[in-house]
Design a protein around this motif. Structure first.
Motif: not given
Length: 617
Positions: A8-15, A438-443, A449-456, A529-532
């Motif tokens: 569930f790869a979300a777009a970049l969330l705003t600050t 690369v850091d986001e994907l490896s995390a 989970v990441s700022q962009r995604a969560a696994a289900y 959404g809510i970041a993270g």
């Protein structure tokens, strides 16, 4: 093997994205939909029991029983499937502390209630029936650490649970005294006891007795010690077995590690994973290192017969002999379990293993991984992990009519019999991996989970039992290789049958209302959404995929990302299977796919109806 990703790869969330208080109340929103905001229990189409005030040890035992399929409830089995012991303990402790108002007592026919009171408070020595109050207290408020209170529950719920014990539909961890006691009760006994218990008043003082407050007639109410199947410092072979995700496919939920028996559903029937513990009779205890290598490298069993490609030997053939020998050495140290292998259930003619000879001639070429001299060391390590040990293409590749795929194909595919779609990892349109660092994907790979995604979905098992255990260097190598596979120029999506313009207009209105009521608190009114914590839905590529299977499944089933070392207490999404109709689900998914700049096609009611249900995994 089971390794599907639901990214569930979300777009970049705003600050400016909203913040959320990090509390268990917030993390357990998935529980509140059925059991109430304060664990008070709710009655909808069925009764969802009170959790508040029950002993933490009892709640922990029940959650583990759901996770390990000793208790059967599709929603609960799915929600807790990938949550750790530590998190389940915390959930039990959280609900034990809550003390909302109790419901008023019910009424019952005097004669029935009197009979129930006699049985519940005095028992029946002639039938060797102890009194309920002997263990649960008088009044029956329970006892620490794991004997539940019986007040604040409906008589119908109590009767259904006692009936399930009586006929063997409900199990628990030893000592399983309720099953033994209930087997001596008649249906009339159960109706009477349940009716009387439903008449008991309760208040905020209705707390469990301290442990040992009274002698118990049976050894019950125990919290069995739990343990993690993964040691803190793995041997080289254990590390490789984790990277290959052997655990997920060779360990039944609630079963002994690596004892096999896991059903793997295919378009051709069901294959059952074998026992790979070192038991000599039913496992691989009589196998040599050469036999083990031959299975991984050539897809051959010890007796020389062809293995079915549900075992991903087309990927494992890339594993080096050194790594295969290290894995073999590790499996020699696993506790041997005597568990006979279950015969496969394949349709004719696929049940004739000899036909695999032709399949192999057409689609299988053995060969150990070789580095590409034009690529970096990190890229080559990632290729070895993704193409070989991690066998990512086993789920993320498209397959032909005979189930064949290539190891470097990541064009996505529907998982047979699971109704999850493994997105195309090579498609920036489907996953937006080109925009990930690369850091986001490896995390994401190691935490879920990441700022962009969560696994289900099935990806949760992959992360929990495999990817979270990768070293930082290996996780980064996988991310580096996967990002290099992304194509920015792609073919147009396939055309799905979509609702008419008039239907869409009505669905958008309905969907907006449902979103405001059920979704906006977490995913926000602007879809950011809510970041993270909760993925954004605006620009979310998995929401916008032409195939809308995954978002429909998520609305029906909800779910938790897996518990991992980096994310031990994941936030959950409630299931709406019991609250929303097929039309409602189609409407809210359509609304999400067409709001905040999203421009995907609407979803039909028929498409949602086809996917109704709680996933088996």
């Amino acid at each position: 093997m089971k390794g599907a990703s639901v990214l569930f790869a979300a777009a970049l969330l705003t600050t400016e994205a909203a913040a959320v208080e990090d509390t268990l109340e917030q993390r357990l929103k998935a529980c509140a939909v059925c059991h109430g905001e304060r664990g008070e229990g709710l009655t909808k189409s069925e009764y969802y029991p009170r959790l508040a005030g029950k002993p933490a040890g009892y709640l922990f035992n029940q959650l583990v029983a759901f996770r390990e399929l000793k208790r059967r409830n599709p929603i609960m089995n799915y929600l807790v499937a990938h949550l750790s012991d530590d998190y389940l303990r915390e959930i039990g402790e959280y609900y034990e502390r809550l003390d909302p108002p109790y419901p008023p007592p019910a009424r019952a026919p005097a004669q029935v209630a009197a009979r129930g009171q006699t049985l519940a408070t005095k028992g029946d020595s002639a039938r060797d029936l102890p009194a309920c109050t002997a263990c649960h207290g008088n009044p029956p408020h329970g006892m620490q650490p794991a004997i539940p209170g019986l007040v604040g529950l409906t008589s119908q719920y109590i009767a259904s649970q006692m009936g399930a014990w009586r006929i063997g539909q409900r199990e628990a961890f030893e000592p399983d005294c309720m099953r033994e006691i209930a087997s001596r009760l008649t249906p009339e006994d159960i109706a009477a006891i349940s009716a009387w218990l439903g008449t008991l008043p309760a208040s905020h003082n209705s707390r469990p007795l301290p442990a040992g407050a009274r002698p118990l007639p049976m050894k019950c109410g125990v919290v069995p010690p739990r343990g993690d199947e993964h040691s803190a410092q793995p041997t080289p072979g254990q590390y490789l077995a984790r990277a290959a995700n052997c655990y997920s496919c060779h360990t039944m939920r609630g079963g002994a590690p690596y004892a096999g028996g896991v059903p793997i559903h295919t378009p051709f029937g069901t294959v059952f994973s074998p026992n790979i513990t070192p038991d000599r009779e039913t496992g691989i205890g009589a196998w040599s290192a050469e036999d083990f290598w031959n299975a991984l490298h050539n897809g051959k069993s010890k007796d020389g017969s062809n293995l079915y490609p549900a075992f991903p030997f087309p990927n494992y053939t890339r594993i080096t002999r050194e790594d295969a020998d290290a894995m073999y050495a590790y499996f020699r140290t696993v506790k041997p379990v005597r568990h006979a292998n279950q015969p496969h259930e394949l349709r004719f003619p696929y049940n004739h293993r000899s036909l695999m000879t032709l399949w192999r001639l057409l689609y299988f070429r053995s060969g150990v991984h070789k580095d590409d001299a034009k690529q970096s060391r990190e890229w080559n390590r990632g290729a070895y992990l993704v193409q070989g040990l991690g066998h990512c293409s086993a789920c993320h590749a498209s397959r032909n009519v005979l189930g064949a795929a290539t190891t470097n194909d990541y064009s996505g595919g529907l998982l047979p019999a699971q109704n999850w779609y493994a997105p195309a990892l090579s498609s920036d349109r489907e996953t937006s991996l080109g925009k990930w660092s690369v850091d986001e994907l490896s995390a994401f790979l190691t935490s879920g989970v990441s700022q962009r995604a969560a696994a289900y979905g099935p990806m949760s098992a992959v992360i929990q039992h495999s990817l979270q255990h990768l070293t930082p260097d290996d996780a980064r190598a996988m991310a580096t290789y996967l990002k290099a596979q992304v194509q920015t120029t792609e073919s147009e999506p396939t055309t799905q049958v979509r609702p008419s313009a008039a239907q869409v207009e009505q669905m958008m209105k309905r969907g907006a209302s449902i979103y405001e009521r059920h979704c906006a608190e977490c995913h926000q009114r602007n879809g950011q959404g809510i970041a993270g914590v909760y993925p954004g839905l605006a620009g979310n590529t998995s929401i916008l995929m032409d195939m809308a299977i995954n978002p429909i499944r998520m609305v029906y089933a909800g779910g938790f990302p897996p518990s991992t070392a980096r994310n031990p207490r994941p936030f959950g999404m409630p299931p709406f299977y019991q609250d929303l109709s097929d039309y409602d689900v189609a409407s809210v998914v359509s609304f999400i796919r067409r709001s905040w700049g999203n421009a995907a096609g609407a979803v039909s009611q028929a498409e949602a109806a086809r996917l109704r249900g709680i996933p088996a995994d």
